[in-house]
Design an enzyme around this catalytic site. Structure first.
Site, mmCIF file in Angstrom:
data_model
loop_
_atom_site.group_PDB
_atom_site.id
_atom_site.type_symbol
_atom_site.label_atom_id
_atom_site.label_comp_id
_atom_site.label_asym_id
_atom_site.label_seq_id
_atom_site.Cartn_x
_atom_site.Cartn_y
_atom_site.Cartn_z
ATOM 1 N N HIS A 97 -17.255 -16.250 -4.317
ATOM 2 C CA HIS A 97 -16.458 -16.799 -3.090
ATOM 3 C C HIS A 97 -15.292 -17.483 -3.431
ATOM 4 C CE1 HIS A 97 -15.357 -18.453 0.663
ATOM 5 N NE2 HIS A 97 -15.076 -19.628 0.305
ATOM 6 N N ASN B 55 -21.049 -9.681 -3.652
ATOM 7 C CA ASN B 55 -20.053 -9.685 -4.235
ATOM 8 C C ASN B 55 -19.438 -10.629 -5.324
ATOM 9 O OD1 ASN B 55 -19.176 -11.447 -2.272
ATOM 10 N ND2 ASN B 55 -17.857 -10.165 -1.224
ATOM 11 N N LYS C 188 -21.892 -16.622 -6.229
ATOM 12 C CA LYS C 188 -22.793 -16.629 -5.294
ATOM 13 C C LYS C 188 -23.947 -16.524 -6.047
ATOM 14 C CE LYS C 188 -19.524 -14.820 -2.013
ATOM 15 N NZ LYS C 188 -19.320 -13.684 -1.051
ATOM 16 N N GLU D 216 -13.320 -26.157 3.013
ATOM 17 C CA GLU D 216 -14.539 -25.878 2.471
ATOM 18 C C GLU D 216 -14.731 -26.870 1.466
ATOM 19 O OE1 GLU D 216 -13.629 -21.855 1.082
ATOM 20 O OE2 GLU D 216 -13.812 -21.140 3.134
ATOM 21 N N TYR E 100 -19.502 -20.267 6.980
ATOM 22 C CA TYR E 100 -19.226 -18.968 7.394
ATOM 23 C C TYR E 100 -19.040 -18.841 8.848
ATOM 24 C CZ TYR E 100 -19.732 -16.516 2.770
ATOM 25 O OH TYR E 100 -19.694 -16.051 1.627
#
Ligand code: ABT
Ligand code: MG
Length: 148
Positions: free
Chosen positions: A115, A112, A9, A126, A49
């Site tokens: 992914h 975080n 990310k 995805e 998302y």
């Protein structure tokens, strides 16, 4: 062989963690079959998302994932979807076990670092969002006979 979609990310890229994160998957024995840096368009992020649309954190989540470049990859290997999630650690870094990626590098649920697809179905969805079929490479590695 199973495939999953992984993505360092924007926070991971800004913090210079790309190499270390990719290394973990290579060292485990997984094979990278797709890899690229990109800046995600807002529309693409909303699609990725989609399951969180309408939730209170959705707008912030899309803002964050589009805030800077990400490094996207497709990684292949035995049971890679579940194993990659184990290697990443829990979504909330405060719950992530030390030694996992999030347990090593993160302290905030909204930052975080990585992914990873949460199921084989999510992985297929995805991968199709972020990679064209011709961007995925099929190749053998001599080392595979020592991993499997
Ligand atoms: P992703 O890999 O980003 O999908 O994370 P993961 O699958 O581990 O966790 P989910 B539940 O999919 O969360 C997606 C992102 O939303 C953020 N989030 C989630 C919040 O900020 N607050 C919340 O209450 C929840 C449930 C964390 C995840 N990513 N980031 N960044
Ligand atoms: Mg998720």
């Amino acid at each position: 062989m199973e495939r999953t979609y992984l993505m360092v990310k924007p926070d991971g890229v800004q913090r210079g963690l790309v190499g270390q994160i990719i290394s973990r998957f290579e060292q485990r024995g997984y094979k990278i079959v797709g890899l690229k840096m990109m800046q995600i368009a807002r529309e693409t992020a909303e699609k990725h998302y989609g399951e969180h649309a309408g939730k209170p954190f959705f707008t912030g989540l899309v803002d964050f994932i589009t805030s800077g470049p990400v490094v996207a990859m497709v990684v292949e290997g035995k049971d890679v979807v579940v194993t990659a999630r184990e290697m990443m650690g829990a979504t909330n870094p405060l719950k992530a076990i030390p030694g996992t990626i999030r347990g090593t590098y993160g302290v905030d649920v909204g930052r975080n670092v990585i992914h990873g697809s949460d199921s084989v179905e999510s992985a297929n969805r995805e991968i199709a969002i972020f990679f064209k079929p011709e961007e995925l490479v099929e190749y053998g590695r001599a080392i595979d006979t020592w991993i499997y």
